[in-house]
Design an enzyme around this catalytic site. Structure first.
Site, PDB file in Angstrom:
ATOM      1  N   HIS A  91      -7.495  -5.503  -1.484  1.00 36.84           N
ATOM      2  CA  HIS A  91      -6.539  -4.636  -0.949  1.00 36.84           C
ATOM      3  C   HIS A  91      -5.266  -5.331   0.045  1.00 36.84           C
ATOM      4  CE1 HIS A  91      -3.895  -1.023  -0.940  1.00 36.84           C
ATOM      5  NE2 HIS A  91      -3.989  -0.780   0.259  1.00 36.84           N
ATOM      6  N   SER A 151       0.826  -1.165  -0.069  1.00 36.30           N
ATOM      7  CA  SER A 151      -0.124   0.050  -0.138  1.00 36.30           C
ATOM      8  C   SER A 151       0.826   1.236   0.053  1.00 36.30           C
ATOM      9  CB  SER A 151      -0.921  -0.076   1.195  1.00 36.30           C
ATOM     10  OG  SER A 151      -2.171   0.666   1.067  1.00 36.30           O
ATOM     11  N   ASP A 155      -9.031  -4.788  -5.828  1.00 37.64           N
ATOM     12  CA  ASP A 155      -8.652  -3.613  -4.871  1.00 37.64           C
ATOM     13  C   ASP A 155      -9.439  -2.417  -4.876  1.00 37.64           C
ATOM     14  OD1 ASP A 155      -7.364  -1.852  -3.265  1.00 37.64           O
ATOM     15  OD2 ASP A 155      -5.237  -2.233  -4.414  1.00 37.64           O
TER      16      ASP A 155
END
Length: 349
Positions: A288, A160, A254
């Protein structure tokens, strides 16, 4: 349906909504209490059997070394045996603090891994407003000079927000041989980035593009601006300057941001500058939070930057399969580019 040896783990759901299962202390195992109850009624029937199952993180012989060296706030995990070992720096996302679980588990597979905090920890900045790449450079140099770390280059693993920080490190710093990004970005996001006389602004966003469901969960996937257009092009990280190999792990569901778009644009940029095409692995149905194998999928939780509950995407079974495969792919990638040998180690957790 079918055989799911780990189904009791990956299909777990929080009793309280919007909670994500995290491992704060890797020195103790996850303890799983299993109970078999009669019938499918509420309240359940009598207890038929009970067992306890422990899942260890810190394997015997792995050393956990807190690091307070200069400005660095980190934890180094060293495998058993005599080094030197291939070295990796592990960066987590916008949650801040010092998550150690991924670094610890990778050390079980023969890597010297530095879990590096960069904000929201001890005397580091409390908020994600601006970062100086010199801090991360200190961590790279610490690893390159460590007598248990095998040179000449180290690896970076970023998830991320940690992904775009790793992209920036690979682009500007020396000594990086391989960079793996898990649902990362090739544009600088969330905070201004400084390095010497260079400043990269954060990618702009538009809150009007956020969709909120009836249950109050936000879908933020369209919130960020396009880094290929207008002034937002200044946020695109010049990854063509990097001298390392790249691996992009992409969850195609995601909902945090467009990881697939970032990976594809990063690949185009590298190839346009005569660099080797990066490896991109796509996982349909994965969200994600691609964690090590058998962590239960987190469908939605609080997003610290947006200050609201957001959906992360993913379908539980596909997400689980992605976590198992991605974990093997990441190890194989680092074995290949940090040691020159294919992975011969077991990739089971």
């Amino acid at each position: 349906s079918g055989l799911e040896p780990m189904g009791l783990l990956w299909a777990l759901q929080p009793r309280r909504p919007f909670w994500r299962l995290v491992k704060r202390d890797v020195q103790s195992p996850f303890v799983l209490q299993l109970e078999v109850l009669e019938g499918h009624t509420e309240p359940p029937g009598r207890l038929l059997a009970r067992a306890q199952h422990e899942r260890a993180f810190l394997r015997d012989g792995v050393r956990r070394v807190p690091v307070r060296d200069g400005r660095i706030r980190a934890t180094l995990f060293l495998p058993p045996g005599n080094g030197p070992f291939p070295g990796i720096i592990d960066l987590y996302g916008t949650g801040g603090g010092l998550p150690e679980h991924k670094a610890c588990l990778l050390a079980n597979h023969g890597f010297a891994v530095l879990a590096l905090a960069y904000y929201g920890y001890e005397d580091l900045p409390k908020e994600m407003k601006e970062f100086h790449l010199e801090y991360f450079e200190e961590a790279v140099n610490y690893m390159l000079q460590h007598n248990q770390v095998k040179g000449p280059g180290i690896g970076l693993l970023g998830f991320s927000k940690g992904g775009d920080l790793c992209t920036s490190m690979a682009s500007f710093l020396k000594g990086i041989a391989a960079t793996a990004l898990i649902n990362g970005s090739v544009a600088n996001v969330g905070a201004v980035l400084h390095y010497k006389d260079i400043t990269i602004p954060p990618l702009g966003f538009n809150l009007k593009r956020i969709k909120v469901s009836k249950s109050g969960i936000a879908d933020i996937v369209d919130a960020l601006n396009n880094p290929l257009e207008g002034p937002d092009q200044q946020s695109f990280i010049p990854l063509e300057k990097a001298e390392c190999r790249f691996l992009f792990i992409v969850g195609q569901d995601d909902r945090n941001w467009k990881s697939e778009f970032f990976a594809v644009e990063g690949s185009k940029r590298l190839q346009a500058h005569g660099k080797e095409k990066p490896e991109i692995i796509y996982y349909p149905g994965a969200g994600h939070y691609i964690e090590p194998p058998f962590f239960p999928m987190c469908a939605a939780s609080m997003h610290l930057l947006f200050g609201k509950q957001v959906k992360w995407g993913g379908e539980p079974k596909a997400h689980c399969e992605a976590q198992v495969d991605a974990w093997q792919q990441i190890q194989a990638f680092f074995h290949k580019h940090l040691t020159g040998k294919p992975s011969g180690t077991s990739s089971k957790l």
